[in-house]
Write an enzyme that holds these catalytic residues in place. Structure first.
Site, short mmCIF file in Angstrom:
data_model
loop_
_atom_site.label_atom_id
_atom_site.label_comp_id
_atom_site.label_asym_id
_atom_site.label_seq_id
_atom_site.Cartn_x
_atom_site.Cartn_y
_atom_site.Cartn_z
N TRP A 48 0.85 -1.21 0.00
CA TRP A 48 0.00 0.00 0.00
C TRP A 48 0.88 1.25 0.00
O TRP A 48 2.04 1.20 0.41
CB TRP A 48 -0.91 -0.01 1.24
CG TRP A 48 -2.04 0.96 1.10
CD1 TRP A 48 -2.14 2.19 1.67
CD2 TRP A 48 -3.23 0.78 0.32
NE1 TRP A 48 -3.32 2.80 1.28
CE2 TRP A 48 -4.00 1.95 0.45
CE3 TRP A 48 -3.71 -0.25 -0.49
CZ2 TRP A 48 -5.23 2.13 -0.18
CZ3 TRP A 48 -4.94 -0.07 -1.13
CH2 TRP A 48 -5.68 1.10 -0.96
N ASP A 74 0.49 12.38 -0.15
CA ASP A 74 -0.48 13.41 0.25
C ASP A 74 -1.78 12.78 0.80
O ASP A 74 -1.85 11.57 0.99
CB ASP A 74 -0.75 14.36 -0.92
CG ASP A 74 -1.25 13.63 -2.17
OD1 ASP A 74 -1.73 12.48 -2.06
OD2 ASP A 74 -1.15 14.21 -3.26
N GLU A 86 -2.80 9.89 -1.10
CA GLU A 86 -1.85 8.77 -1.14
C GLU A 86 -1.03 8.77 -2.42
O GLU A 86 -0.67 7.71 -2.94
CB GLU A 86 -2.60 7.44 -0.95
CG GLU A 86 -3.66 7.54 0.13
CD GLU A 86 -4.15 6.22 0.66
OE1 GLU A 86 -4.78 5.48 -0.09
OE2 GLU A 86 -3.89 5.94 1.85
N GLU A 122 -18.03 7.46 -1.64
CA GLU A 122 -16.76 8.19 -1.69
C GLU A 122 -16.84 9.30 -2.72
O GLU A 122 -16.40 10.42 -2.48
CB GLU A 122 -15.64 7.23 -2.07
CG GLU A 122 -14.30 7.91 -2.27
CD GLU A 122 -13.26 6.94 -2.82
OE1 GLU A 122 -12.38 6.54 -2.04
OE2 GLU A 122 -13.32 6.58 -4.02
C1 BGC Z 1 -8.11 8.36 -0.48
C2 BGC Z 1 -7.56 8.60 0.89
C3 BGC Z 1 -8.32 7.81 1.92
C4 BGC Z 1 -8.46 6.35 1.52
C5 BGC Z 1 -9.42 5.61 2.43
C6 BGC Z 1 -8.14 6.88 -0.75
O1 BGC Z 1 -8.66 6.64 -2.01
O2 BGC Z 1 -7.32 9.00 -1.46
O3 BGC Z 1 -7.67 9.97 1.20
O4 BGC Z 1 -7.67 7.91 3.14
O5 BGC Z 1 -8.95 6.26 0.22
O6 BGC Z 1 -10.68 6.23 2.45
#
Ligand code: BGC
Length: 368
Positions: free
Chosen positions: A117, A167, A170, A325
């Site tokens: 990850w 960031d 990620e 999301e």
């Molecule tokens: C996002 C992160 C988040 C993670 C879990 C990723 O796709 O970019 O900001 O922490 O998902 O929700």
């Protein structure tokens, strides 16, 4: 919950559903999965979790927020030797491998998931300290029992807080991100205010926090607005956190005002995109970010605009009042299939969306 008279009636069902959902999906040990049904997100991120805990705490789920912070404390105490190793390596001028650093996400039992990850991202540890201070103040608790965990987090951030890392999204491992610097500064300042640190560490924390803010002002701007990373050019909606959440620049600072204008102009159409070049699941609009923009406007006294954005968040809930999301429209529709093939449909529900909605509604209610 905030005074119901201040919260429009048509937001109430989603507030109630969000509270129920956060209770239902909190693990017995206190962790929250980023999403209960989306396999890559069945882990607890410090960033997501801290914002979920902020929403829970603001919505009156005091015990649940307590349990999350206790879980974070147990994780950090267990990670103390790893932090010690990173601190020592950096002090000796050796560069740690990314796997030496603390990860972004843990299994719900608090252990590390050993995989590839995109783990090295430090903002979550700052955001945790920020959320912990707010929760303790709201609940009238003192910080003493969290002292060991706070100390570990601060030692880690003092050593790593101004380095390059991934960031909020990620991505961009080799940049120093303005939102991350702000999260680190906010967390370190919160820890100093909690007054449980040894004097020398408190001084170092204050110095690193000041350095983060100086870097933001000196190298984190272009044409009078904040940019995604130091010496960069792009806007990113996470930058809304610098003023509205982390309070490292005043809300009426010209840099914050100009950044909000850019996010509104370039990334917002109903909901809010992350950044212009986003391709993750095609680059949709994120309820988390609309709630963040609503939070900014509520605190700035623009309650009408704040309400519009929260209305939009409500409009993204499905028939079961679950928040996703991200939603259409997409910035890069051609890339969607690639992600669908890789991981299936995107996360739904995303607990961060629910937590951020609750937190933004509480801010709206307190200021509206
Ligand atoms: C996002 C992160 C988040 C993670 C879990 C990723 O796709 O970019 O900001 O922490 O998902 O929700």
């Amino acid at each position: 919950m905030p005074g119901p008279d201040r919260v429009p009636a048509h937001w109430q069902p989603l507030c109630e559903r969000s509270r129920t959902l956060l209770q239902q999906h909190q693990d017995a040990g206190g962790a929250w999965p980023a999403s209960p049904h989306f396999a890559p997100y069945r882990y607890s991120w410090f960033r997501d979790g801290a914002f979920i805990a902020e929403g829970a705490s603001a919505a009156g789920l005091v015990e649940q927020a307590d349990r999350f912070h206790t879980w974070c404390g147990q994780v950090l105490e267990r990670e103390a030797p790893a932090v010690g190793r990173v601190v020592a390596m950096l002090a000796e001028g050796r560069r740690p491998d990314d796997s030496d650093y603390l990860p972004a996400r843990y299994r719900l039992d608090g252990t590390r998931q050993l995989d590839d990850w995109w783990n090295f991202q430090v903002d979550g540890y700052g955001t945790w300290l920020w959320a912990l201070e707010r929760h303790l103040a709201r609940a009238g608790r003192d910080a003493v029992r969290h002292t060991p965990a706070i100390t570990v987090a601060v030692r880690y951030l003092v050593a790593t807080g101004t380095d390059t890392c991934r960031d909020w999204w990620e991505e961009n491992r080799d940049r120093t991100h303005v939102t991350t610097l702000a999260g680190v500064a906010a967390g370190l300042r919160a820890a100093v205010r909690l007054a449980v640190l040894p004097a020398e560490l408190a001084t170092a924390a204050g110095d690193v926090a000041d350095r983060c803010v100086a870097l933001i002002r000196e190298r984190g701007t272009r044409d009078g607005a904040l940019v995604k990373w130091l010496d960069g050019t792009d806007v990113d909606a996470s930058l809304l956190a610098v003023g509205a959440l982390y309070d490292v620049l005043p809300l009426d600072d010209p840099l914050v005002v100009a950044t909000v204008e850019q996010v509104e102009e370039r990334l917002t159409a109903g909901g809010v995109h992350r950044y212009e070049a986003d391709t993750f699941y095609g680059g949709g609009q994120w309820p988390v970010l609309a709630a963040l923009l609503a939070w900014h406007h509520a605190r700035s006294g623009r309650t009408g605009r704040s309400a519009e954005l929260l209305d939009w968040v409500v409009s993204t809930a499905d028939d079961d009042l679950l928040l996703p999301e991200q939603v259409l429209p997409l910035l890069a529709p051609a890339v969607l299939d690639e992600w669908l093939e890789r991981w299936g449909p995107s996360a739904h529900p995303l607990l961060w969306s629910h937590g951020m909605f609750l937190a933004a509604v509480a801010t709206y209610a307190a200021t509206g």
